[in-house]
Design a protein around this motif. Structure first.
Motif: not given
Length: 405
Positions: A210-230
């Motif tokens: 999300g916006q204003h979220e602190y992320v670390k190196k190597g953290q997943l940002l965007v995925t191509g998997q469209l099944n969020p419940n998986a």
């Protein structure tokens, strides 16, 4: 007398009073060169042209037989040239024309598969004096032309320049535009460094931060998997999830985050600089084997302090390299200037240097938001700075990976 301009006349004297002849020559200060006795009372020698009148008077006093056998020197050479002036002019013009034909550029070849780019490069070269018919001596060095082309055409990745005889060759490699990713190769986007998300532009894929979220190196940002419940199914439905065919798509996104950099610089408070005065002294010479022939400018040290810009051009006869090098040197006068800086000026210079250094580390599309001096110290005539920079940049790192597939 200068040996290069001395003119000599070869004479032969024959008679019984040769010793008297030599004595009279000594009295009249007539110099004799290469004196040689070829028979009894028969001599050959050389005299200077200006002494010929005196020798004739001496000859009348001694009754010797005098014969002219040779003549050599600049005076006779000059007269011979004057008599054959038309032939000399034709030969000189022919040589200059031949030299022009072999030393000029008559063909410009640009190796590239983009005709439009080739046209613009040729126009750029023409604007800077590189065109058919220009002498290769007067054009810039290949490294200078290469740097100028890379600055003028950002779409060029690399350009190689080679001059072969009358041909000026350029090998141009344009930057390749990344091809569209095939549908069967989905991507995940990960953070390539720590940062705080400022904004996200997701064209394809699913954003997992999300916006204003602190992320670390190597953290997943965007995925191509469209099944969020998986990833949210519990262990009871694990077998069902494994049997379910997950939907993957190609990912295309830009994640802009606020990142941070630290830099340490040292700036001296006292510096010595060489400043150009604007006075220039030029020298031109031709080097053949180990012989250096000056053409213009004979002063080896025209100024007390100077730096030299030197350019050498090897003459060619078609594809054959001649053992002749034309050298042009520009001596630019400099004066040494001692500059004393205040602490405030040194700090300003240090921040500017650190900012320029950081610009070379980050992507050109990134922007430096601000900088903050964490620590400042003056020690041993230097100002030492620890600077903290805040940068806004794209932090995505594309990885061809489908975790959990």
């Amino acid at each position: 007398m200068n040996r290069l301009t001395r003119t000599l006349v070869g004479i032969r004297i024959k008679g019984d009073q040769s010793e008297k002849f030599f004595e009279l020559c000594r009295r009249h200060q007539v110099k004799l060169f290469k004196l040689k006795e070829i028979a009894n009372n028969d001599y050959i020698m050389y005299i200077a042209l200006e002494d010929l009148k005196s020798v004739r008077k001496i000859r009348y006093k001694t009754k010797l037989k005098l014969t002219f056998i040779d003549k050599k020197g600049f005076h006779f050479f000059k007269n011979s040239l004057i008599k054959k002036s038309s032939l000399v002019v034709v030969c000189v013009l022919a040589f200059l024309f031949f030299l022009y034909l072999t030393q000029a550029i008559w063909l410009i070849e640009i190796e590239s598969d983009q005709d439009q780019l080739n046209y613009h490069i040729k126009q750029h070269l023409k604007d800077h004096g590189i065109k058919e018919g220009v002498l290769s001596w007067w054009i810039d060095s290949p490294s200078t032309v290469q740097s100028r082309l890379l600055d003028a055409f950002p779409e060029i990745l690399w350009v190689g320049i080679k001059q072969s005889g009358i041909t000026y060759q350029l090998e141009v490699i344009p930057k390749q535009i990344e091809k569209e990713i095939e549908d069967d190769k989905p991507f995940n986007l990960y953070a390539q460094k720590d940062g705080v998300i400022k904004r996200a532009h997701v064209r394809k894929g699913r954003l997992v931060v999300g916006q204003h979220e602190y992320v670390k190196k190597g953290q997943l940002l965007v995925t191509g998997q469209l099944n969020p419940n998986a990833e949210e199914n519990d262990e009871e439905n694990e077998d069902e999830v494994e049997n379910e065919k997950l939907t993957w798509v190609e990912v295309d996104a830009e994640i802009i985050a606020e990142t941070w950099y630290r830099s340490t610089v040292e700036v001296p408070l006292s510096v010595k600089q060489d400043l150009e005065t604007g006075r220039v002294y030029q020298k031109h010479n031709v080097k053949m084997y180990n012989i250096n022939i000056p053409l213009w400018g004979l002063n080896n040290d025209p100024f007390d302090d100077y730096h030299i810009e030197k350019k050498e051009t090897r003459w060619r006869l078609g594809p054959i390299k001649l053992p002749v090098v034309f050298s042009s040197s520009r001596y630019k006068e400099t004066i040494q200037h001692d500059e004393e800086r205040s602490v405030e000026e040194a700090v300003e210079i240090g921040v500017r240097q650190a900012r320029e250094s950081l610009k070379h580390q980050i992507d050109p599309s990134s922007s430096i938001l601000n900088e903050k001096i964490l620590h400042q110290q003056v020690d041993d005539g230097k100002v030492k700075l620890h600077i903290y920079f805040t940068v806004e940049e794209d932090i995505v790192n594309k990885v061809n990976d489908r975790q959990g597939d």
